[in-house]
Design an enzyme around this catalytic site. Sequence first.
Site, PDB file in Angstrom:
ATOM      1  N   CYS A 345       2.908  -4.639   6.250  1.00  0.00           N
ATOM      2  CA  CYS A 345       3.221  -4.613   4.785  1.00  0.00           C
ATOM      3  C   CYS A 345       2.913  -3.475   3.775  1.00  0.00           C
ATOM      4  CB  CYS A 345       2.495  -5.827   4.173  1.00  0.00           C
ATOM      5  SG  CYS A 345       2.712  -6.129   2.181  1.00  0.00           S
ATOM      6  N   CYS A 348       2.137  -3.877   0.509  1.00  0.00           N
ATOM      7  CA  CYS A 348       0.684  -3.939   0.433  1.00  0.00           C
ATOM      8  C   CYS A 348       0.194  -2.151   0.540  1.00  0.00           C
ATOM      9  CB  CYS A 348       0.351  -5.161   0.853  1.00  0.00           C
ATOM     10  SG  CYS A 348       0.934  -6.873   0.823  1.00  0.00           S
ATOM     11  N   ASP A 349       0.488  -1.854   1.490  1.00  0.00           N
ATOM     12  CA  ASP A 349      -0.397  -0.965   1.968  1.00  0.00           C
ATOM     13  C   ASP A 349       0.193   0.634   1.646  1.00  0.00           C
ATOM     14  OD1 ASP A 349      -2.330  -2.807   2.763  1.00  0.00           O
ATOM     15  OD2 ASP A 349      -1.425  -2.703   4.447  1.00  0.00           O
TER      16      ASP A 349
END
Length: 525
Positions: A345, A348-349
Amino acid sequence: MLDNDLKTQLGAYLQRVQQPFELVASLDDSETSKQTLELLQTIQSLRSDKITVRTDGNDARKPSFSVQRTGTNTSLRFAGLPLGHEFTSLVLALLWTGGHPPKVEQDTIDAIKALEGEYNFEMYMSLSCHNCPDVVQALSLMAILNPNVKTTVIEGGAYQKEVEARQVMAVPMVFLNGELFGSGRMMIEEIVAKLDKGAGARDAAKLNAKDPYDVLIVGGGPAGSAAAVYAARKGIRTGVATGRMGGQVNDTMSIENYISVLETDGPKFSAALEQQVRHYGVDVMTQQEAAKIIPPSAPGELVEVQFVNGGSLKSSTVILSTGARWRNVNVPGEEQYKNAGVNYCPHCDGPLYKGKRVAVIGGGNSGVEAAIDLAGIVEHVTLIEFANQLKADAVLVNKVQSLSNVTIHVNAQTTEITGDGNKVNGISFKDRITGEEKNVPLAGVFVQIGLVPNTEFLKGTLELSRFGEIIVDAHGRTNIPGVFAAGDATTTPFKQIVIAAGEGAKAALSAFDYLIRMPVAVEAA
């Protein structure tokens, strides 16, 4: 920091606060500390009769602040500014601390309050992570409801040295009493179940006690949700058993191609799906993973679905809409370094790799979009595609090719993700034309190569394609009478939200047609 519209909305929410509480800040001389104090003072100004701000906190993490109801010993702390995707989490924490009831099942609330022992949670998140709010909100509520639970929510970007020291390379990541507890999206029921060892047996007993359904839908993504709405509107007994409502859609950052919805994101879309499904009185059972399907022993008999927790449900018809998950690249190092440099992701990361070098595997829309997104955060992106050209839309290809900090390799076969034993330090690939082996030093790898259907539990029962997809006809029927399927888990081409929803509706109508044509037992005279 907050514009006037946001202040007005926040002020309206804070009118729901019933009990007084304190915001206790631990600050230093940094700019972030100044912003934190400004945020807290703004919150206080909107409900000064119930909210007190103090600046005499002495927590080691600065800036941070605790949220504590007056006269209690609850422990909830935010380290860093909870803005971006987490502003809603902060607002909910304020409301819950102030006595406003959460929208959580009473069984879950009772289970949280009954937890014994000491639970010290430290949760790392990023402000751009759309998977993090569910975990932040779950752990926040647990700390508010049970004094045995202590929760600290840490914004990774504000505590990069700590993130690196603990080797946090994916968010959300949760530590319990100093040990890794879990990573990735987790719902509150899932977290409680991991702590409450008797939860599985109780959950199984609840399933076993339920009466048979007319239509049982396994999976709660767009296909399952549409099937549930269409079935329930027919006035028949409908149930949905799923891991989480919304399914894979929850992990989608931006949705701009669902007809009549100009723009939304995965979590919002999933919440809307669940709201509509529940509006029609569908029996929704979350945190359920199917383990086996038992076909009817004779025409007109019930279909049984068994679940991992030991429970089972029966129904006259079943619609399988189990969806799909991210496909693994299946090379050495991928499994070893998941959440230690291997990620799926970028939204997200990505912020965890600020100023570092990363790779993206996959040249379709997802991979190219990830490369473009990451290029604005990291030092450099290496984009690796197996085919002889990028497969993304032309506008995306033109965009990524214009970026000076993106290097593109086509005809490239990933052979290994390398690491130092603890985290990723590079990626190896082979030029499919020349056979030359190359290794690129980097800190993270983002895998974006499509999806694999969640159908392993059906092997040997239903007819599957060589790719593991459920084979369906034009009506959504499988090879077992009374069992239908829809969405990304099936052979229906083009894995799109709008297509999945349409196929779910079609499967429900087919199931209803099957039901009304079932023979009626005639009582003996």
